[in-house]
Design an enzyme around this catalytic site. Structure first.
Site, PDB file in Angstrom:
ATOM      1  CB  CYS A 206      -7.575  -9.020   5.095  1.00 55.89           C
ATOM      2  SG  CYS A 206      -8.132  -7.487   5.839  1.00 55.89           S
ATOM      3  CB  CYS A 229      -2.721  -4.525  -0.650  1.00 56.56           C
ATOM      4  SG  CYS A 229      -1.191  -4.436  -1.578  1.00 56.56           S
TER       5      CYS A 229
HETATM    6  S1  SF4 Z   1      -3.809  -3.235   5.497  1.00 59.03           S
HETATM    7 FE1  SF4 Z   1      -5.240  -4.159   4.040  1.00 59.03          FE
HETATM    8  S2  SF4 Z   1      -4.869  -6.355   4.240  1.00 59.03           S
HETATM    9 FE2  SF4 Z   1      -3.983  -5.329   6.071  1.00 59.03          FE
HETATM   10  S3  SF4 Z   1      -5.611  -5.353   7.666  1.00 59.03           S
HETATM   11 FE3  SF4 Z   1      -5.801  -3.453   6.520  1.00 59.03          FE
HETATM   12  S4  SF4 Z   1      -7.319  -3.942   4.899  1.00 59.03           S
HETATM   13 FE4  SF4 Z   1      -6.547  -5.863   5.686  1.00 59.03          FE
END
Ligand code: SF4
Length: 244
Positions: A206, A229
């Site tokens: 991400c 997040c």
């Molecule tokens: S926790 Fe949030 S930032 Fe991390 S991979 Fe998953 S969606 Fe992406």
């Protein structure tokens, strides 16, 4: 959370803001660590692009403060190595690595591709829920959030109430120049991916590089409306408990 508890924490935040909103970051941090009205606190750090500034300030005051590091299982290997390097260099003795619940991963993300299908739930099980559980013993937590980072943060106060606890932002008023100057003045180690064009660092799937002049957080969840997040959602609930 009972309403009177929320009101109590909110009154505490208002009082601390009235006294310290314009105080130097060191004074805010010192209050967060030692003032009985604040209670027991931990620092939460991603060991990302600018995290070393707040960690450095902490190391000057109380290097044995608990530092919670969310190891989502999706971080860049460079971030994991940088976490160890910074903790050792600054003498931080209580870094605690927080991981997702394996059952949540098994049930919701067995293939490790949830970030592409439902990033909010992915953040909930990999970040928000583990953090909420890790914060249970504490009355509050310290973050490195800054007002300039996103529109959502522009009115951020130094002392806030989040999920019934104090959230403390000693660097709220710092600019990118302030951060760069502090890192240079103290010769602090930089995250190795910053030199490769990553201005803000999160999970590898991400996070993308940003172009010169682009908003540093433009590389986070690029192409999506998502900008946070979920750890930092306002409204008193940290993770979507009905979903995970
Ligand atoms: S926790 Fe949030 S930032 Fe991390 S991979 Fe998953 S969606 Fe992406």
């Amino acid at each position: 959370m009972p309403l009177d508890t929320h009101a109590l924490v909110a009154a505490r935040a208002a009082s601390l803001n009235a006294a310290l909103a314009d105080a130097p970051s060191e004074t805010i941090l010192d209050t967060a660590l030692r003032n009985a009205a604040v209670g027991d606190v931990a620092m939460v750090s991603s060991f990302g692009a600018e995290s070393v500034v707040l960690l450095h300030l902490l190391s000057q005051l109380a290097p044995d403060t608990p530092v919670l590091f969310l190891e989502t299982g999706m971080l860049f290997p460079e971030t994991l190595a940088y976490q160890r390097e910074v903790a050792e260099k600054l003498g931080l003795t209580r870094v605690k690595v927080i991981c997702p619940d394996p059952t949540d991963l098994f049930l919701h993300d067995p293939e490790g591709d949830l970030h592409g299908r439902d990033p909010d739930t992915c953040c909930a099980i990999r970040k928000a829920k583990p953090l909420e559980l890790a914060l249970q013993p504490f009355d509050g937590w310290i973050t490195g959030r800054k007002r300039h980072q996103t529109g959502d943060r522009v009115a951020m106060q130094v002392f806030e109430v989040e999920a019934g606890k104090l959230r403390i932002n000693p660097l709220a008023g710092w600019t990118p120049r302030d951060m760069a100057d502090h890192m240079a003045r103290h010769d602090l180690p930089r995250h190795p991916l910053v030199a490769q064009g990553f201005a803000s660092l999160g999970c590898a799937p991400c996070t993308t590089r940003v172009a010169p002049g682009e908003d540093p957080r433009a590389g986070r969840w690029r192409g999506r409306e998502k900008t946070e997040c979920g750890i930092h959602f306002a409204g008193g609930r940290v993770w979507p408990a009905g979903k995970v």
